[in-house]
Scaffold this active site. Sequence first.
Site, PDB file in Angstrom:
ATOM      1  N   HIS A 163       0.810  -1.225   0.000  1.00  0.00           N
ATOM      2  CA  HIS A 163       0.000   0.000   0.000  1.00  0.00           C
ATOM      3  C   HIS A 163       0.837   1.266   0.000  1.00  0.00           C
ATOM      4  O   HIS A 163       0.284   2.360  -0.069  1.00  0.00           O
ATOM      5  CB  HIS A 163      -0.939  -0.008   1.208  1.00  0.00           C
ATOM      6  N   ASP A 370       3.312   9.279  -1.582  1.00  0.00           N
ATOM      7  CA  ASP A 370       2.154   8.579  -1.038  1.00  0.00           C
ATOM      8  C   ASP A 370       1.821   7.435  -1.974  1.00  0.00           C
ATOM      9  O   ASP A 370       1.807   7.635  -3.196  1.00  0.00           O
ATOM     10  CB  ASP A 370       0.959   9.543  -0.943  1.00  0.00           C
TER      11      ASP A 370
HETATM   12  C1  G6P Z   1      -0.409   3.552   6.046  1.00  0.00           C
HETATM   13  C2  G6P Z   1       0.042   2.116   5.876  1.00  0.00           C
HETATM   14  C3  G6P Z   1      -0.851   1.158   6.636  1.00  0.00           C
HETATM   15  C4  G6P Z   1      -0.983   1.607   8.083  1.00  0.00           C
HETATM   16  C5  G6P Z   1      -1.497   3.048   8.140  1.00  0.00           C
HETATM   17  C6  G6P Z   1      -1.609   3.583   9.570  1.00  0.00           C
HETATM   18  O1  G6P Z   1      -1.595   3.787   5.365  1.00  0.00           O
HETATM   19  O2  G6P Z   1       0.086   1.777   4.503  1.00  0.00           O
HETATM   20  O3  G6P Z   1      -0.304  -0.146   6.599  1.00  0.00           O
HETATM   21  O4  G6P Z   1      -1.839   0.758   8.789  1.00  0.00           O
HETATM   22  O5  G6P Z   1      -0.594   3.869   7.420  1.00  0.00           O
HETATM   23  O6  G6P Z   1      -0.397   3.465  10.252  1.00  0.00           O
HETATM   24  P1  G6P Z   1      -0.237   2.634  11.600  1.00  0.00           P
HETATM   25  O7  G6P Z   1       1.229   2.596  11.847  1.00  0.00           O
HETATM   26  O8  G6P Z   1      -0.996   3.408  12.613  1.00  0.00           O
HETATM   27  O9  G6P Z   1      -0.837   1.283  11.390  1.00  0.00           O
END
Ligand code: G6P
Length: 471
Positions: A163, A370
């Site tokens: 992602h 991003d």
């Molecule tokens: C991004 C990443 C996700 C992640 C999110 C939130 O979108 O691609 O994998 O879950 O950020 O970050 P966190 O560290 O809070 O899971």
Amino acid sequence: MKTIIVSNRLPVKITESDDKIELKQSEGGLATGLGSIYRQGNNMWLGWSGIEVESESKQEEIKDRLQEINLFPVFLTQEEINLYYEGFSNETLWPVFHYHPTYAHYEQSYWDSYLAVNHKFKEAVLEIAEPGDIIWIHDYQLLLLAGLIRAEQPDITIGFFLHIPFPSYELFRLIPWRAELLENMLGADLIGFHTFDDARHFISSITRLLPLHASANQINYNDRQVIVEAFPMGIDEKKYESLTHDRLVLENVSKLKENFQDLKMILSIDRLDYSKGILQRLQAYDILLQKNPEYHERVVLYMIVVPSRDTVPQYKELRDEIDKLVGNINSRYRTLDWNPIHYYYRSFETEMLSALYNMAEICLVTPMRDGMNLVSKEYVASRTDNTGVLILSEMAGAAKELIDAIIVNPNNVGELYRAMIEAINMPLEEQLRRMVPMREVVAKFNVRHWVKIYMDRLDEVKQLQASMQAK
Ligand code: G6P
């Protein structure tokens, strides 16, 4: 046969208060998109519980509660959270993959823990996987998982989706454990990225760092055909459209209208992250106010920063810098009746976000890098009257699809400033001319479409492998 989704976090927030466990469904794009899959039949979603739970009886209790809604938790110790999650995932991979190599730490202890936690996830998957199941792994926290599962279940079907951006070979090669990362990613049958460029960078790293060749987007690895492809992720556009009629949203809109009468609202919504370009955005807004006193008391920047990873030093520092810059700008320009920036460091309910998407004449999405950026798509989906201006960074995956936005280089503060002036003064006719095709793209390539084309392709890859083996 069932599908098992695997990601670092589960699509729920688990909290413990007064010894009681509370579950809150996540509103995130991935959770919404995959909701249709994991809630069906005996499909499952496996991931970290998000909190540290030491007592085994509490772990069992959480496990039972989650099982009712097809979720399967993996528990991490505090040390694993420090070394695997904050460490290797967010202090090594995240900065390198977002073109910030100077922020990266290469620590053996981070890697050891990353490997150990990927093994832990593998054990958890194998506990519930049966022959014929499909495993769909998500994101950079689990780059080794496909390979580790494949080593024990050679015939299993595995999809992997990244992602975040996949960096150029010149960046990726910096990572001491680069070969192990690539080899294990190749444990998947289908490797998906948001953009064609990410897929291209990945293939280039494969062919330059491993003794492997690629034929277009196909790599033969251990006599198995692995396909690498771009699948730009969409959103649930219908949800954002129908939210515009929601009672709570309409109430929020009328309150916002009372408070921001006669002001043009510029909206900015991000997780706290140095990849989001928040400081540059503030600098450009500062120039706008400096050079154009006629806009004082006519515009407002409504800026939401959602707390994230604030135990990682660079995130803490960024938060302090944002606080300082916002304070500095507000103190220089505010008047008795006007604050140039309304800044919030917290998360908001979807009903408030929808109201803001409705209200804001301009949405500023200017990340330095991003993978996709779903805020830009949510803004577009919410503009049911086809008005509004999106200013979008060319470094966001979404810029490949939302080509009718004002596209900017987020490092060029002057360009950001000029884009804001253009947006403030954009005639209605031009707003419609740009917004209509963007709304069509967001509606057509929605998240249901994303899930379907990925799953169909995974099925095709397995058929291709079977036909190659039959030869
Ligand atoms: C991004 C990443 C996700 C992640 C999110 C939130 O979108 O691609 O994998 O879950 O950020 O970050 P966190 O560290 O809070 O899971």
